[in-house]
Write a protein that holds these residues in place. Structure first.
Motif, PDB file in Angstrom:
ATOM      1  N   ASP A 187     -47.479   8.539  41.303  1.00  0.00           N
ATOM      2  CA  ASP A 187     -48.766   9.158  40.985  1.00  0.00           C
ATOM      3  C   ASP A 187     -48.630  10.657  40.732  1.00  0.00           C
ATOM      4  O   ASP A 187     -49.270  11.204  39.826  1.00  0.00           O
ATOM      5  N   THR A 209     -49.793   4.482  36.931  1.00  0.00           N
ATOM      6  CA  THR A 209     -49.374   5.008  38.231  1.00  0.00           C
ATOM      7  C   THR A 209     -48.936   3.858  39.118  1.00  0.00           C
ATOM      8  O   THR A 209     -49.353   2.709  38.932  1.00  0.00           O
ATOM      9  N   PHE A 225     -47.423  11.414  37.229  1.00  0.00           N
ATOM     10  CA  PHE A 225     -48.089  10.677  36.157  1.00  0.00           C
ATOM     11  C   PHE A 225     -48.526  11.574  35.005  1.00  0.00           C
ATOM     12  O   PHE A 225     -48.212  11.307  33.841  1.00  0.00           O
ATOM     13  N   ASN A 246     -54.505   5.108  35.443  1.00  0.00           N
ATOM     14  CA  ASN A 246     -54.365   5.866  36.685  1.00  0.00           C
ATOM     15  C   ASN A 246     -54.935   5.154  37.899  1.00  0.00           C
ATOM     16  O   ASN A 246     -54.839   5.658  39.021  1.00  0.00           O
TER      17      ASN A 246
END
Length: 265
Positions: free
Chosen positions: A190, A130, A193, A110
């Motif tokens: 993002d 991401t 995700f 992430n």
């Protein structure tokens, strides 16, 4: 064991292991490694688990080794810490366990994955990141060599020229380029995700677990085999899997034109 540096849960066949030192970008310490070993042992023993999702809390996946950890401190007699011993005791067992775990593994990246953090992500079967994430081989910035398997993973995935550039120059590799180069599986926005990770985990948890793990083993063995050796290696796995429940179920489902109900056995 009480977990202070990770979060761990298992539900509906999905184990979730989160590095949980967000204020330190989830950097590794000796205590975190001990907790990771315990959690991975639990997954190895729990036959209800069908997939592992490894992630990081906060804005990073993992920034690598915490250089302020006591294991990295100068010794009382003034000698530097034995970093090679830290690798042997902590990072080598972690990578080998991830590579031999009885379930498929997903690294959900992430944010920044740096140093050993990048290597640990690459030790997982599938890496989903991401769009804002990045990968960094930071070792040359502090006079060290890439460890935790990076000198093994990088050349195989992106070729020697790119691997050498990433390792020597220590430039950040954006997630999109990492996917373009074949370093990771997929990049997503993002905002999407979490849902993407959940969907991928649920998909793998419903698949024939043993067959997925044998696929991993076969692919990892291939570089050390001739074609003839690899054909025989595949044949051994086919023999084993052909006697398993999931193969019989897969064939039955195909013949009956229905979705298979795999058990992982």
């Amino acid at each position: 064991m009480e977990y202070n540096n990770i979060l761990f849960s298992a539900d509906n066949g999905i184990a979730r292991l989160t590095l949980n030192r967000p204020d330190k970008l989830n950097s590794f310490t000796g205590e975190m490694h001990a907790e990771l070993r315990d959690a991975l042992d639990t997954i190895q023993a729990d036959k209800s688990v069908r997939v592992l999702v490894l992630s990081g809390a906060g804005r990073a996946f993992c920034a690598g080794q915490d250089l302020a950890d006591s294991e990295m401190a100068v010794q009382p007699d003034g000698r530097p810490a034995d970093i090679g011993d830290v690798v042997e005791r902590n990072y080598k067992p972690l990578v080998l366990r991830l590579q031999s775990l009885r379930v498929p593994t997903i690294a959900a990246v992430n944010g920044i994955a740096a140093g050993a953090g990048a290597s640990v992500a690459l030790a997982c079967d599938l890496v989903l990141a991401t769009r804002s994430a990045s990968f960094l081989q930071a070792f040359s910035k502090i006079g060290l060599v890439p460890d935790t398997g990076s000198t093994w993973f990088l050349p195989q995935r992106v070729g020697m020229a790119r691997a050498m550039g990433l390792a020597m120059l220590a430039d950040k590799l954006p997630a999109e380029k990492a996917a373009e180069w074949g370093l990771i599986w997929e990049v997503c926005d993002d905002a999407e995700f979490a849902a993407k990770v959940d969907a991928l985990a649920a998909k793998l948890a419903a698949m024939p677990t043993k067959a997925l793990v044998r696929t991993r083993q076969a692919m990892h063995a291939a570089p050390g085999h001739t074609l003839e050796q690899q054909l025989s290696f595949e044949g051994g796995f086919m023999r084993e899997l052909g006697w398993c429940h999931d193969y019989a179920e897969g064939v039955a489902a195909f013949m009956e034109k229905r979705a298979p109900r795999f058990t992982g056995e």
